[in-house]
Design a protein around this motif. Structure first.
Motif, PDB file in Angstrom:
ATOM      1  N   SER A 189       0.889  -1.162  -0.061  1.00 37.42           N
ATOM      2  CA  SER A 189      -0.035  -0.115  -0.028  1.00 37.42           C
ATOM      3  C   SER A 189       0.876   1.185  -0.048  1.00 37.42           C
ATOM      4  O   SER A 189       0.363   2.275  -0.771  1.00 37.42           O
ATOM      5  CB  SER A 189      -0.903  -0.063   1.206  1.00 37.42           C
ATOM      6  N   VAL A 211      -5.519   4.702  -1.844  1.00 36.50           N
ATOM      7  CA  VAL A 211      -5.052   3.482  -1.573  1.00 36.50           C
ATOM      8  C   VAL A 211      -5.633   2.963  -0.394  1.00 36.50           C
ATOM      9  O   VAL A 211      -6.028   1.693  -0.181  1.00 36.50           O
ATOM     10  CB  VAL A 211      -3.365   3.542  -1.249  1.00 36.50           C
ATOM     11  N   TYR A 248      -2.210  -8.509   0.481  1.00 36.81           N
ATOM     12  CA  TYR A 248      -2.791  -7.338   0.019  1.00 36.81           C
ATOM     13  C   TYR A 248      -4.406  -7.528  -0.152  1.00 36.81           C
ATOM     14  O   TYR A 248      -4.603  -8.146  -1.098  1.00 36.81           O
ATOM     15  CB  TYR A 248      -2.181  -6.981  -1.123  1.00 36.81           C
TER      16      TYR A 248
END
Length: 672
Positions: A189, A211, A248
């Protein structure tokens, strides 16, 4: 509003403090009738050492790129515009300057793990309908594999453009990023946010909001380009990247992403159980001889059909021959259409006994074809051999880091290509300016009890300068001392002022610029009319006003639209501003004396430290005879000629195969 108020208070406080410190310094040094004592001069030098931090604080607050307080929707809309501005020219460059795309097909490949994304029930498997297949995935994680030149980047750009065009307000914006840029110690990120700031000029807060909301869809290109060829899977950065991407997430679900990699490298990762989980994999099919034939008939053979006929017959009647297999990728087909479009005989490919020989023939003609087909008087005068040599220097310099670098950034070019010696030269220049300034101010030379104080002042001044050069400090303080300025003939100069007015330029900027204009008028108006009549002052002050106006007019323009070379032009603009500021001081000071020279040396030290990346770039090119001093102009020409491409604020070679070929052939090979 609180953030904006805090920034205004910081800016006003910093500006007032700088003005008071500078005014007091000029007054004391200019009005002193006798040499000052060491203690007084040490105090003045300490004030000079403190000025860089104050000036940078003002610039960081006042000249920060607009939009730092925009909400999530506005930030996402801004990013979508930036991506569109980058994607359209990149799409044309990826097709060799033509909009005729090869009909690339792909096949969903069975995944080696049960945790795989569910593929579409009826996949289309075509370039034009790739978005449909991706949107049908659950979760939306896709790995694109293929051989070298198969069209992985072309397919990735197609997905970026079409997804961006068809996205709804709640769908993320696709952003193409080179995985070779990722630092394994950096969270995914954080890396995406840094990429949005650097390559799309988003304010830090806006990038972070995007983000955190998972409104940026990372399209990660070049997993196979992260490591050297001899790196084992267990020690590779690629395996670390896949592990980081596996974690992620978007809430409790895997975050959407797209990844490209060469088939052989991904097969090796998959065999070592290092592949991406919760994803589907597609394999780009080789271009069939029939599709290659149709493409070349439309692109290459359209101008000189008689010369192309033997090659077309070979594709038609020998579909498994060397030439057909050598031209089975979009990259090679586009290369053949480019190099033989206006010159050369395509029939020479029939003499190739291996696919490598065919590729070598194509790449050997690539640079000469680009030089003859593109504009640029200086490149034509230099000749294809010199252009080849310059490109080979860049390719070999990028390859010297282990073969993992593909991105060339102007603001890092001195470290990418020159190592640390440009920074050492810059440190020496700063140390020399600080020493000269202190030496001219220290009269008589300190001794006895005053010597420790003087030495301490020198150390503080040098540490202050060097600390500004620290990349880590500059990143932590968000000191983005860089302007992206369009070319003089660019139409963006007409767009910038309108955007500035429409976007609502900060009141503080307008107040400061208005104050500068009024001060200039008051100082240059003749005495009978109520001014001071300093006409010589106007000769230096007017260019300074133009520089400030140019920065204000261009701060709202998309960095992607300006291009990577805008950073180099920003450095030239900063040098002009510095020269004008010194001329202003010289014309208003009076007779040249030790104090004036010492002040100029102090200002140069501050400028060298504040613009250290620009200065490193200039120092490197000044002492790098293997490359042209106007490197940015040469790289822009290479992009226009189709030899290179841009990605955000970076340059890349048109294809990795071309970069690797230049490494093996640093000198141009004569054409037959």
């Amino acid at each position: 509003m609180a953030d904006r108020g805090r920034a205004s208070v910081i800016a006003w406080t910093g500006a007032t403090t700088c003005a008071l410190v500078a005014g007091a310094l000029v007054f004391v040094l200019g009005s002193a009738h006798a040499p000052l004592g060491v203690s007084d001069r040490s105090g003045l030098v300490s004030m000079v050492a403190a000025l860089p931090a104050l000036v940078i604080a003002v610039l960081a607050a006042v000249w920060a790129r607009p939009g730092g307080n925009e909400d999530e929707a506005a930030a996402v809309a801004r990013l979508a515009r930036e991506v569109r501005a980058v994607g359209e020219p990149q799409w044309a460059h990826s097709l060799g300057g033509d909009l005729t795309a090869i009909d690339v097909t792909f096949t969903f490949r069975p995944y080696a793990h049960e945790r795989a994304a569910a593929p579409p029930s009826t996949p289309a498997g075509q370039l034009e309908r790739a978005v449909e297949d991706y949107r049908a995935l659950r979760p939306r994680r896709l790995v694109i594999t293929g051989e070298a030149g198969a069209g992985k980047t072309v397919l990735a750009w197609k997905l970026v453009m079409e997804l961006n065009k068809a996205r709804t307000e709640r769908e993320p914006v696709p952003v193409l990023m080179a995985l070779a840029d990722w630092d394994e110690e950096e969270a995914v990120s954080d890396w995406i946010a840094r990429h949005l700031e650097r390559d799309y000029a988003l304010p830090p807060r806006s990038a972070r909001r995007i983000v955190e909301a998972r409104m940026a869809l990372p399209v990660l290109d070049g997993l196979d380009e992260m490591d050297a060829a001899d790196t084992t899977v267990g020690d590779s950065r690629a395996s670390l990247a896949l592990d980081a991407l596996a974690h992620y997430q978007d809430g409790t679900d895997p975050a959407p992403l797209i990844l490209t990699c060469r088939t052989r490298q991904y097969d090796a990762l998959e065999a070592d159980a290092n592949h991406l989980l919760d994803a589907a994999r597609i394999e780009i099919d080789p271009v069939t001889p029939d599709r290659a034939l149709r493409f070349l008939e439309l692109r290459g053979a359209a101008r000189r059909p008689a010369l192309w006929q033997p090659l077309l017959d070979e594709l038609r009647f020998a579909p498994r021959g060397v030439v057909s297999r050598a031209l089975s990728t979009p990259w090679r087909l586009t290369l053949a259409a480019t190099v033989y479009e206006r010159d050369g005989d395509p029939g020479e490919l029939l003499a190739a006994h291996t696919m490598g020989e065919a590729a070598d023939l194509l790449l050997r003609r690539y640079v000469p074809a680009a030089v003859s087909g593109a504009g640029g008087a200086s490149e034509r005068r230099a000749g294809a051999a010199e252009v080849h040599r310059r490109l080979a220097v860049l390719a070999r310099s990028l390859d010297s880091s282990g073969g993992a670098q593909t991105d060339l950034r102007l603001r890092q070019v001195s470290r990418q290509l020159g190592g640390y010696w440009p920074r050492a030269v810059l440190w020496a220049l700063i140390l020399g300016c600080v020493t000269v300034s202190i030496w001219l101010q220290a009269d008589p030379w300190p001794d006895g009890a005053e010597l420790p104080l003087f030495v301490f002042t020198v150390v503080v001044g040098v540490v202050a300068m060097v600390s500004v050069l620290s990349v880590r400090v500059r990143q932590q303080l968000r000191l983005h001392m860089s302007w992206y300025i369009p070319g003089l003939r660019s139409s963006l100069w007409r767009v910038g002022p309108r955007l500035a007015v429409k976007g609502g330029t900060r009141r503080l900027q307008l107040v400061m610029f208005g104050g500068m204009v009024l001060a200039g008028v008051a100082l240059t108006v003749p005495r009978p009319a109520g001014g001071l009549g300093m006409w010589r002052f106007a000769l230096a002050y007017l260019p300074l006003l133009l520089v400030v106006a140019a920065v204000m007019a261009t701060q709202w323009i998309n960095v992607a639209a300006v291009g990577p070379s805008g950073w180099a032009r920003g450095g030239v603009l900063g040098a002009v501003a510095l020269g004008c500021a010194i001329l202003v001081m010289v014309t208003t000071w009076g007779p040249v004396n030790r104090d004036l020279v010492g002040m100029v040396a102090a200002i140069l030290a501050v400028a060298l430290a504040g613009g250290c990346e620009w200065m490193e770039y200039a120092v490197f090119l000044l002492f790098a005879p293997r490359l042209p001093f106007r490197l940015a102009r040469f790289l822009d020409w290479s992009v226009a000629a189709g030899l290179m491409r841009t990605s955000g604020v970076t340059y890349q070679f048109r294809h990795r195969e071309f970069q690797e070929w230049l490494v093996r052939h640093p000198v141009a090979v004569p054409l037959p």
